[in-house]
Scaffold this active site. Structure first.
Site, PDB file in Angstrom:
ATOM      1  CG  ASP A  75      48.100  -5.983 -49.631  1.00 56.02           C
ATOM      2  OD1 ASP A  75      49.531  -6.862 -49.956  1.00 56.02           O
ATOM      3  OD2 ASP A  75      48.472  -6.460 -47.999  1.00 56.02           O
ATOM      4  CG  ASN A 150      50.756  -5.235 -36.785  1.00 56.18           C
ATOM      5  OD1 ASN A 150      50.847  -6.570 -37.296  1.00 56.18           O
ATOM      6  ND2 ASN A 150      50.955  -4.633 -36.620  1.00 56.18           N
ATOM      7  CD  GLU A 157      50.070  -2.327 -39.636  1.00 55.19           C
ATOM      8  OE1 GLU A 157      49.747  -3.886 -39.828  1.00 55.19           O
ATOM      9  OE2 GLU A 157      50.536  -2.437 -40.619  1.00 55.19           O
TER      10      GLU A 157
HETATM   11  C1  F6R Z   1      51.839  -8.740 -48.221  1.00 58.85           C
HETATM   12  C2  F6R Z   1      50.826  -9.165 -47.061  1.00 58.85           C
HETATM   13  C3  F6R Z   1      50.933  -8.545 -45.590  1.00 58.85           C
HETATM   14  C4  F6R Z   1      52.127 -10.093 -45.744  1.00 58.85           C
HETATM   15  C5  F6R Z   1      52.829 -10.123 -44.252  1.00 58.85           C
HETATM   16  C6  F6R Z   1      53.997 -10.900 -43.527  1.00 58.85           C
HETATM   17  O1  F6R Z   1      50.888  -8.982 -50.418  1.00 58.85           O
HETATM   18  O2  F6R Z   1      49.466  -8.719 -47.744  1.00 58.85           O
HETATM   19  O3  F6R Z   1      49.852  -9.197 -44.894  1.00 58.85           O
HETATM   20  O4  F6R Z   1      51.360 -10.539 -45.808  1.00 58.85           O
HETATM   21  O5  F6R Z   1      53.238  -8.955 -43.803  1.00 58.85           O
HETATM   22  O6  F6R Z   1      54.783 -10.831 -44.227  1.00 58.85           O
HETATM   23  P1  F6R Z   1      56.250 -11.524 -44.667  1.00 58.85           P
HETATM   24  O7  F6R Z   1      55.558 -12.879 -45.494  1.00 58.85           O
HETATM   25  O8  F6R Z   1      57.251 -11.082 -45.048  1.00 58.85           O
HETATM   26  O9  F6R Z   1      56.701 -11.783 -43.084  1.00 58.85           O
END
Ligand code: F6R
Length: 257
Positions: A75, A150, A157
């Protein structure tokens, strides 16, 4: 519980990162030998940072030619020019692609990486071209994932459907609040949208490695693993039906399971 799963719990973040790097190094080594090509799905964020350092150090110690190694990111924020320090493009370049290119293993990030362009006029066209490119490369061999507090995967999401594909999405307030730490603590600076691989796109990866670390993830992990069925309310539950998904936790993340 939906069914039995491949779960490993490590003592801490360091042990988890080392094990994940070992796993990916072995898969890319075998993939390059057996198929002559390896397509690696990359995540950004806090969790995989140490993993990339470990993977780089393994490649330094045990070099392999990376001429046919390709990376595909999950992403990118939207709108977000690549030149912005906070773009996932900049993050990947700093943490992984540039150090890798410096190692003289025939890796060239101008040619061998794919990450959504957060600066395009037409995100729908970008999404379609992105999926086509993944297909041209033969699909993703191993995808690394983190989990949002979440339950999001990529930026799918809550509410994202099982069949969703690459697309422009709106970020929830809670995701923007969590990610504000990467924007100097200012939630207003966090973009409101992103281009993300869809749930279906992610589930097409041949193997998925989910890295989960820290007590702030314990609550969502409990919810994921007590779900009776996959639900769009918690997109990470879709992973429970993927046949080759390995969950790597540290003890803090697994504390409530
Ligand atoms: C990042 C992504 C997100 C993260 C998720 C966890 O490319 O797609 O889904 O993997 O938000 O983020 P962290 O590792 O910062 O807790």
């Amino acid at each position: 519980m939906i069914s039995s799963k491949s779960i490993t719990i490590f003592s801490d973040y360091e042990a988890l990162s080392i094990a994940a790097a070992d796993h990916v190094y072995q898969a890319l080594h075998d993939g390059l030998q057996e198929k002559g090509k390896f397509v690696f799905g990359c995540a950004t964020g806090g969790t995989p940072a140490r993993f990339y350092q470990q993977l780089l150090s393994l490649l330094q110690q045990h070099p392999v030619s990376l001429r046919s190694f390709f990376t595909v990111n999950l992403d990118e924020y939207y709108p977000m020019p690549q030149s912005n320090e906070q773009s996932y493009y900049s993050w990947m370049k700093r943490i992984f692609w540039h150090p890798l290119q410096q190692m003289n293993l025939s890796f060239d990030y101008e040619r061998q990486v794919l990450i959504p362009d957060g600066d395009v006029q037409d995100p729908r066209k970008e999404a379609k071209q992105y999926e086509d490119k993944i297909r041209t490369w033969g699909g993703i061999d191993v995808q690394i994932l983190g989990i949002g507090e979440n339950g999001h995967i990529g930026f799918n999401e809550p509410g994202s459907e099982r069949g969703s594909r690459m697309r422009l999405v709106s970020l929830t307030e809670s995701t923007r609040r969590t990610n504000a730490k990467f924007f100097g603590g200012d939630i207003q600076a966090v973009p409101k949208q992103a281009i993300t691989m869809g749930v279906e796109t992610i589930l097409e990866a041949k193997e998925i490695l989910v890295l989960v670390s820290g007590k702030q993830k314990a609550e969502i992990m409990k919810k994921i693993f007590s779900a009776a069925e996959p639900t769009s309310d918690i997109p990470a539950t879709y992973l429970l039906k993927h046949p080759h998904t390995h969950w790597f936790f540290d003890t803090d993340a697994a504390a409530l399971m």
